[in-house]
Design an enzyme around this catalytic site. Structure first.
Site, PDB file in Angstrom:
ATOM      1  N   ASP A  37      35.238  57.943  27.514  1.00 40.93           N
ATOM      2  CA  ASP A  37      35.278  58.875  27.650  1.00 40.93           C
ATOM      3  C   ASP A  37      37.208  59.385  28.817  1.00 40.93           C
ATOM      4  O   ASP A  37      36.887  58.379  30.088  1.00 40.93           O
ATOM      5  CB  ASP A  37      34.574  60.353  28.782  1.00 40.93           C
ATOM      6  CG  ASP A  37      34.682  61.576  28.159  1.00 40.93           C
ATOM      7  OD1 ASP A  37      35.216  61.802  27.430  1.00 40.93           O
ATOM      8  OD2 ASP A  37      34.322  62.518  29.411  1.00 40.93           O
ATOM      9  N   GLY A  38      37.469  60.244  28.738  1.00 40.55           N
ATOM     10  CA  GLY A  38      39.196  60.673  29.638  1.00 40.55           C
ATOM     11  C   GLY A  38      40.462  59.732  29.280  1.00 40.55           C
ATOM     12  O   GLY A  38      41.324  59.236  29.930  1.00 40.55           O
ATOM     13  N   ARG A  41      42.907  62.330  28.664  1.00 40.87           N
ATOM     14  CA  ARG A  41      43.559  62.261  29.898  1.00 40.87           C
ATOM     15  C   ARG A  41      44.590  61.200  30.784  1.00 40.87           C
ATOM     16  O   ARG A  41      46.185  61.656  31.326  1.00 40.87           O
ATOM     17  CB  ARG A  41      42.462  62.622  30.538  1.00 40.87           C
ATOM     18  CG  ARG A  41      41.830  64.444  30.806  1.00 40.87           C
ATOM     19  CD  ARG A  41      41.386  64.263  31.743  1.00 40.87           C
ATOM     20  NE  ARG A  41      39.516  63.870  31.213  1.00 40.87           N
ATOM     21  CZ  ARG A  41      38.071  63.851  31.694  1.00 40.87           C
ATOM     22  NH1 ARG A  41      39.220  64.561  33.488  1.00 40.87           N
ATOM     23  NH2 ARG A  41      37.154  63.463  31.544  1.00 40.87           N
ATOM     24  N   HIS A  55      43.730  56.460  23.525  1.00 40.83           N
ATOM     25  CA  HIS A  55      42.392  55.931  22.723  1.00 40.83           C
ATOM     26  C   HIS A  55      42.890  54.441  22.374  1.00 40.83           C
ATOM     27  O   HIS A  55      41.488  53.865  22.443  1.00 40.83           O
ATOM     28  CB  HIS A  55      42.811  56.300  21.107  1.00 40.83           C
ATOM     29  CG  HIS A  55      42.324  58.148  22.129  1.00 40.83           C
ATOM     30  ND1 HIS A  55      41.390  58.207  21.652  1.00 40.83           N
ATOM     31  CD2 HIS A  55      43.027  59.282  20.960  1.00 40.83           C
ATOM     32  CE1 HIS A  55      41.130  59.672  21.837  1.00 40.83           C
ATOM     33  NE2 HIS A  55      42.202  59.951  21.150  1.00 40.83           N
ATOM     34  N   ARG A  90      39.441  67.050  16.376  1.00 42.48           N
ATOM     35  CA  ARG A  90      40.624  66.949  16.710  1.00 42.48           C
ATOM     36  C   ARG A  90      41.777  67.578  15.630  1.00 42.48           C
ATOM     37  O   ARG A  90      41.773  67.782  14.688  1.00 42.48           O
ATOM     38  CB  ARG A  90      40.930  65.468  16.725  1.00 42.48           C
ATOM     39  CG  ARG A  90      39.085  64.629  17.604  1.00 42.48           C
ATOM     40  CD  ARG A  90      40.358  64.895  18.665  1.00 42.48           C
ATOM     41  NE  ARG A  90      39.408  64.514  19.941  1.00 42.48           N
ATOM     42  CZ  ARG A  90      39.699  63.578  20.768  1.00 42.48           C
ATOM     43  NH1 ARG A  90      39.347  63.127  19.962  1.00 42.48           N
ATOM     44  NH2 ARG A  90      37.562  63.586  21.818  1.00 42.48           N
ATOM     45  N   LEU A 147      25.014  38.995  20.629  1.00 40.82           N
ATOM     46  CA  LEU A 147      25.318  40.456  21.273  1.00 40.82           C
ATOM     47  C   LEU A 147      25.111  41.546  19.625  1.00 40.82           C
ATOM     48  O   LEU A 147      25.927  41.035  19.577  1.00 40.82           O
ATOM     49  CB  LEU A 147      26.106  41.195  22.081  1.00 40.82           C
ATOM     50  CG  LEU A 147      26.747  41.764  22.532  1.00 40.82           C
ATOM     51  CD1 LEU A 147      25.338  42.356  23.928  1.00 40.82           C
ATOM     52  CD2 LEU A 147      27.778  43.049  22.875  1.00 40.82           C
ATOM     53  N   ARG A 208      28.683  56.573  31.593  1.00 41.18           N
ATOM     54  CA  ARG A 208      29.923  57.477  30.862  1.00 41.18           C
ATOM     55  C   ARG A 208      30.711  57.206  31.686  1.00 41.18           C
ATOM     56  O   ARG A 208      31.264  57.552  33.043  1.00 41.18           O
ATOM     57  CB  ARG A 208      29.191  59.062  30.560  1.00 41.18           C
ATOM     58  CG  ARG A 208      30.069  59.789  30.579  1.00 41.18           C
ATOM     59  CD  ARG A 208      30.301  61.271  29.635  1.00 41.18           C
ATOM     60  NE  ARG A 208      31.304  62.192  28.463  1.00 41.18           N
ATOM     61  CZ  ARG A 208      31.310  63.047  28.219  1.00 41.18           C
ATOM     62  NH1 ARG A 208      30.007  63.058  27.987  1.00 41.18           N
ATOM     63  NH2 ARG A 208      32.204  63.556  27.458  1.00 41.18           N
ATOM     64  N   ARG A 214      27.325  64.660  31.084  1.00 41.24           N
ATOM     65  CA  ARG A 214      26.737  65.866  29.860  1.00 41.24           C
ATOM     66  C   ARG A 214      26.841  63.895  29.019  1.00 41.24           C
ATOM     67  O   ARG A 214      27.615  63.388  28.695  1.00 41.24           O
ATOM     68  CB  ARG A 214      27.998  66.715  29.345  1.00 41.24           C
ATOM     69  CG  ARG A 214      28.785  66.276  28.468  1.00 41.24           C
ATOM     70  CD  ARG A 214      29.678  67.486  28.633  1.00 41.24           C
ATOM     71  NE  ARG A 214      31.350  67.193  27.720  1.00 41.24           N
ATOM     72  CZ  ARG A 214      31.909  67.629  28.336  1.00 41.24           C
ATOM     73  NH1 ARG A 214      31.737  67.820  30.166  1.00 41.24           N
ATOM     74  NH2 ARG A 214      33.043  66.773  28.352  1.00 41.24           N
TER      75      ARG A 214
END
Length: 259
Positions: A37-38, A41, A55, A90, A147, A208, A214
């Site tokens: 997240d972020g 920003r 992104h 979006r 993985l 997060r 959240r």
């Protein structure tokens, strides 16, 4: 200077190695869920005109993050890349860029080490090109045993539970059972088997970035007994030391599984 450019000297590496040495294999989480997240920003703070820069930086960080997980023995990682809400909210240009970035990431991961890639989400809600790239990555890596990387794209936790219940009902009806029988026999384990992640261990740790605290409709069922760790750094600024501190914190907790 951003956090991603800090701590590249010998003392930093010494500290990283010190934390790693104190992690025992049996204490490392089997499954980590990551909410990156972020990114938007981050791009805005650095003066980029488009969120796509954030992104793309976030996707690059996720490749690093998977390497960190693999290096300490994590077996499953789930990355939250695109929610159903994202698909609706979006703007079209940002979503178009994000779809392309996710497609590039999925294709690259399918050639990485011995990792197995799995799409978790609703392929029917995605642009055909992205759905095809995700399916190709899954097919290309299905025999790999390293993985296990879940890419949550067009994903929603509530929708996943609904899809699981629908799948159970359809199978029960196909087998000739009545709804009354199903109502009496339905168990949490049965629902778990029909989730997108059926057969996998539930996440031990959910991380997060960006300081948000959240779940945002991510792995709602699977995270019932997960531990949570929130990092202040924006997604692209996440450092290996931040990750290892999260693991160290996790290993120090007394997991009560709802007790």
């Amino acid at each position: 200077m951003t956090a991603s450019n800090e701590g590249r000297g010998p003392l930093y590496r010494l500290y990283i190695n010190r934390i790693r040495r104190r992690l025992t294999p049996e204490a490392v989480p089997r499954h980590i869920a990551m909410m990156i997240d972020g990114n938007r920003r981050w791009a805005k703070q650095l003066g980029y005109a488009s969120a796509a820069h954030g992104h793309r930086a976030g996707a690059a960080k996720m490749r690093e993050f998977l390497g960190w997980c693999d290096d300490i023995g994590v077996r499953v990682v789930s990355l939250y890349l695109l929610s159903n809400d994202n698909l609706r909210k979006r703007d079209s240009k940002e979503l178009e860029d994000l779809v392309q970035i996710i497609a590039e990431l999925a294709a690259e991961l399918s050639h990485e080490r011995d990792w197995r890639v799995q799409h978790v989400g609703r392929a029917d809600l995605l642009p055909a090109d992205l759905a095809r790239v995700l399916a190709d990555a899954e097919e290309r890596t299905k025999g790999k045993t390293g993985l296990h990387v879940n890419l949550a794209v067009a994903y929603g936790g509530r929708g996943e539970i609904v899809d699981a219940v629908r799948s159970i009902i359809a199978k029960h009806q196909k087998d000739g059972g009545s709804l009354e029988d199903l109502a009496e026999s339905l168990t949490p384990e049965q629902i778990g088997e029909h989730l997108y992640t059926g057969g996998q261990p539930d996440p031990d740790l959910v991380i997060r970035t960006s300081g948000e605290q959240r779940l945002s409709d991510f792995l709602l069922w699977q995270s019932a007994h997960s531990e949570f760790y929130f990092v202040e750094a924006l997604g692209p600024d996440l450092r290996e030391v931040d990750f290892l501190r999260a693991i160290r914190d996790y290993t120090s907790r007394d997991r009560r599984y709802g007790g």
